[in-house]
Design an enzyme around this catalytic site. Structure first.
Site, PDB file in Angstrom:
ATOM      1  N   ASP A 282     -53.628  57.538  -7.968  1.00 36.86           N
ATOM      2  CA  ASP A 282     -53.316  58.474  -9.044  1.00 36.86           C
ATOM      3  C   ASP A 282     -54.157  58.220 -10.292  1.00 36.86           C
ATOM      4  OD1 ASP A 282     -51.625  60.471  -8.232  1.00 36.86           O
ATOM      5  OD2 ASP A 282     -49.993  59.903  -9.570  1.00 36.86           O
TER       6      ASP A 282
ATOM      7  N   ASP B  65     -36.979  56.582  -5.581  1.00 35.94           N
ATOM      8  CA  ASP B  65     -36.429  55.992  -4.365  1.00 35.94           C
ATOM      9  C   ASP B  65     -34.925  56.246  -4.247  1.00 35.94           C
ATOM     10  OD1 ASP B  65     -35.930  54.415  -6.567  1.00 35.94           O
ATOM     11  OD2 ASP B  65     -36.820  52.598  -5.747  1.00 35.94           O
TER      12      ASP B  65
END
Length: 757
Positions: free
Chosen positions: A136, A460
């Site tokens: 990224d 998550d």
């Protein structure tokens, strides 16, 4: 394809860890907490407002312990038997491995390289594996490092498999010197591998300090004029395994990807990167299972993929309902003993309900589940039901859910129907992969409601609860040695910032549409809801901080906080029993008393400070004053002594290389609360000693404060001992004058307020 013979031994089995002794201890502590609450209710009218505050804090503690007891009631885990896999499975399924990274400064490429090399060398057919690295930060240095790593992998992977090397991350493997052996061939190969790895490290290091090599290679043209938040999609096949027969000399596919990012578009941080990985891997290899690891979490167990496949391929009716297999998050450095203990007891407890919570790394996912399927969408044989077929496979539904890419839609259909993609050259799929990385691709699609879920920086936990709400279960495997090992930030600002992000994301989940507090008709068990509520309940930091100030307030105000006479035994028994209980939990796992104390102190400081500021972040977000960002935790290549690879997270004090109280400070606001609490309790103890000299008795004034409250202050000071030591240290281990002055000012205000009352 699995053999259906019922006479063969199972690939895995569920192991129960129920302990009636631990249940009795948990219940005894709960009874003591309720007894304390009952005592306060009976004597509420006889005392001042401070008893009401104490009652509210203790009510919160009792509620949390009730939840913990429910979670730990029936602990379990799955035990795989990878040695049985070959006789049960004729054709192992493919696995795509995801490694996300975002910043070449905070996540040095050499760390990423070691993680990738450990994954490429696992004991699994190379033609069944593909490794995708999402960058990224769009760093040419990361891409360069992967290119060099792919060259090294061509000799590293065969070396590991030839000699059955256990630790397959080179930086850990070469910590130990070459042991004298009669095998001259091995010695020669070992020395050659060491030289080549040193060359690899030197190349990466030289490239870090000199970027002129970029201009001489057309392969890096795509990285010109890019910025971390303003870049085009880049997809590059670093290495393609064209052999395709699973030979031990083969190296799995290695693909580098970096999605498009523009200043005016939401990119959803790590969550958006994971969904890009999901789409690109679906186009290129479309494996039915996916492994997700952080860039610093190397594979410490060569059979880890085979272990996970044992769960997924177990021939039972429930096998179709296992959405993911989670391995513990273990570390080889720093202050993580508390985390090891938490995972041993709490993770097993959750695993005994509906399955463990996805923790963002070391997890094997099922692609079909990530594409949005619920457990009710499958027939007993694992095929799509007629209702699910109409819902997911119609042309309008496919485009609406997954976007406009025809190639991606085709791969999604194949994944949902459990059909393998025809083998194509990865290079021919680069253009299609770039299309699904455009920043506008997800617009008006279901991405973020399927795949990794948006609306929280704790992607998550958010994704995990979404999976369990759809009726899926999960599996917990805790092998010895640990399957994955990683590094933690330095104990100080970096650790607090990382925990602050986790805590902020958890509070976001607590109040978004995935919240365990709503939707009670969904397919999630009640105790599983409690487990998520415990994980997300970061607001408990407020009563914890308040309770740390109550003994000091009562000493300064000469008022009682704890029961008098024989009833004081409730508090003494409760505190003593809890300390002995947690100490036993540490020692049974091989940790020392010192390790227990340091872990309790550091973990409480880091967790409490981060939780407090996470609440501030949420409030500012709700008021529209600021947005919640995603700060990448700084990863460091550790200087670990040799011989510490077999039990890195357990045993003696090896896993805790910190001296007692060694804590790194800076001038940020994160350290003001801890310094303030420590100074307040020291001031209260000083005032108590002065009062003792003026009084003939040790219990100042009838119903006032006394030794019990003083012991409470001493306990708080011991808990915040790193701050006490920081008063007398210099440099990074000393509390900065600016932080100390702000905390001192707050302490003066607190003392004046307390005495004035």
């Amino acid at each position: 394809m699995a053999d259906s013979s019922s006479s063969l031994l199972p690939l895995c089995e569920r192991i129960s860890h129920k302990s009636y002794i631990l249940r009795i201890v948990d219940l005894t502590i709960l009874v003591l907490l309720f007894s304390l609450l009952w005592y306060r209710i009976l004597h509420m009218c006889e005392n001042n407002t401070i008893w009401l505050v104490a009652f509210l804090c203790e009510s919160c503690f009792s509620f949390m312990w009730l939840i913990i007891t429910c979670i730990k009631w029936s602990p379990a885990e799955d035990k795989p038997y990878p040695n049985r896999l070959d006789e049960r499975v004729h054709d192992l399924p493919s696995v795509d491995m995801f490694v996300p990274t975002a910043d070449p400064v905070r996540e040095p490429p050499i760390i990423v390289v070691n993680t990738v090399l450990s994954l490429l060398a696992v004991n699994y057919p190379a033609n069944k594996l593909a490794c995708y690295v999402s960058d990224d930060g769009c760093s040419p240095l990361t891409y360069f490092s992967l290119k060099e790593a792919s060259k090294f992998a061509k000799i590293w992977v065969p070396f590991c498999k030839k000699y059955n090397v256990r630790v397959r991350a080179p930086f850990r493997y070469f910590l130990n010197p070459l042991v004298a052996t009669d095998d001259s061939v091995f010695s020669t190969d070992w020395k050659m591998m060491k030289r080549e790895y040193v060359k690899l490290c030197r190349k990466v290091e030289d490239a870090t300090g000199d970027s002129h090599w970029l201009d001489a290679d057309d392969d890096f043209e795509a990285f010109s004029n890019t910025k971390p938040n303003d870049q085009s999609t880049i997809v590059k096949v670093v290495w393609e395994n064209k052999g395709g027969i699973g030979d031990e000399k083969e190296v799995p596919h290695l693909v580098y990807i970096s999605r498009e990012k523009r200043p005016n578009y939401l990119h959803h941080y790590k969550t958006g990167a994971m969904n890009f990985l999901l789409r690109v891997s679906g186009l290129m290899t479309n494996a039915p299972y996916m492994l997700n690891v952080d860039c610093d979490m190397y594979a410490n167990e060569p059979d880890v993929v085979r272990q996970a496949m044992c769960v997924f391929l177990q021939n039972s009716k429930n096998s179709n309902h296992c959405a993911f297999v989670q391995f513990p998050q273990n570390f080889y450095d720093s202050y993580t003993n508390e985390l090891v203990v938490l995972q041993h007891y709490m993770k097993r407890g959750v695993a005994g309900i509906q399955g463990p919570i996805y923790i963002g790394s070391g997890c094997f996912h099922t692609r079909r589940v990530m594409y949005g399927l619920s457990s009710d969408d499958l027939e007993d044989d694992g095929s799509l039901s007629s209702v699910a077929t109409r819902e997911f496979l119609s042309e309008d539904s496919l485009a609406r859910k997954y976007g406009s890419s025809k190639e991606l839609v085709k791969s999604v259909v194949g994944a949902l129907q459990r059909k393998s993609n025809p083998q194509k050259s990865l290079a021919n799929l680069v253009e299609a992969a770039q299309e699904v990385g455009h920043c506008h691709y997800e617009y008006q699609t279901s991405w973020g409601n399927l795949g990794w879920l948006y609306d929280s920086v704790a992607e998550d936990t958010n994704t995990s609860i979404g999976i369990h709400l759809r009726g899926w279960t999960s599996s917990f495997i805790s092998p010895d040695p640990p399957a994955f090992l990683g590094s933690t930030p330095s104990v100080g600002t970096e650790a607090i910032v990382q925990h602050r992000r986790w805590a902020t994301g958890s509070i976001e989940v607590l109040f978004n549409k995935q919240s365990p507090l709503i939707g009670f008709r969904r397919k999630i068990k009640f105790r599983q809801r409690l487990a998520y509520f415990w994980v997300l309940m970061c607001i408990r930091s407020i009563p914890e901080l308040v309770y740390c100030l109550l003994p000091a307030y009562c000493l300064l105000n000469n008022s009682a906080l704890f029961p008098k006479g024989p009833c004081l035994g409730i508090i003494v028994t409760l505190v003593g029993m809890h300390c002995l209980y947690t100490l036993w939990q540490f020692m049974i796992l091989g940790f020392s008393v010192k390790s227990w104390y340091v872990s309790q102190s550091l973990w409480r400081i880091i967790a409490t400070s981060s939780w407090l500021f996470s609440i501030q972040d949420i409030i500012l977000k709700l008021l529209g004053i600021s947005k919640i960002g995603f700060i990448v935790a700084k990863k460091n290549m550790p200087e670990t002594r040799s011989g510490y690879e077999s039990k890195p997270s357990q045993g003696e004090d090896d896993g805790l290389k910190l001296e007692l109280g060694k804590f790194e400070f800076d001038s940020s606001c994160h350290f003001i609360p801890g310094t303030f609490i420590m100074l307040v309790n020291l001031a209260a103890l000083a005032g108590f000693l002065v009062r003792l000299q003026r009084s003939s008795c040790s219990h100042g004034g009838g119903g006032g404060s006394g030794l019990a409250e003083a012991c409470g202050c001493i306990s708080v000071v011991m808990l915040f001992f790193p701050f006490l030591k920081g008063l007398f240290e210099h440099g990074k281990y000393g509390i900065p004058l600016s932080t100390l002055s702000k905390a001192a000012f707050l302490t003066v205000l607190f003392v004046v307020f307390s005495v004035g009352k």
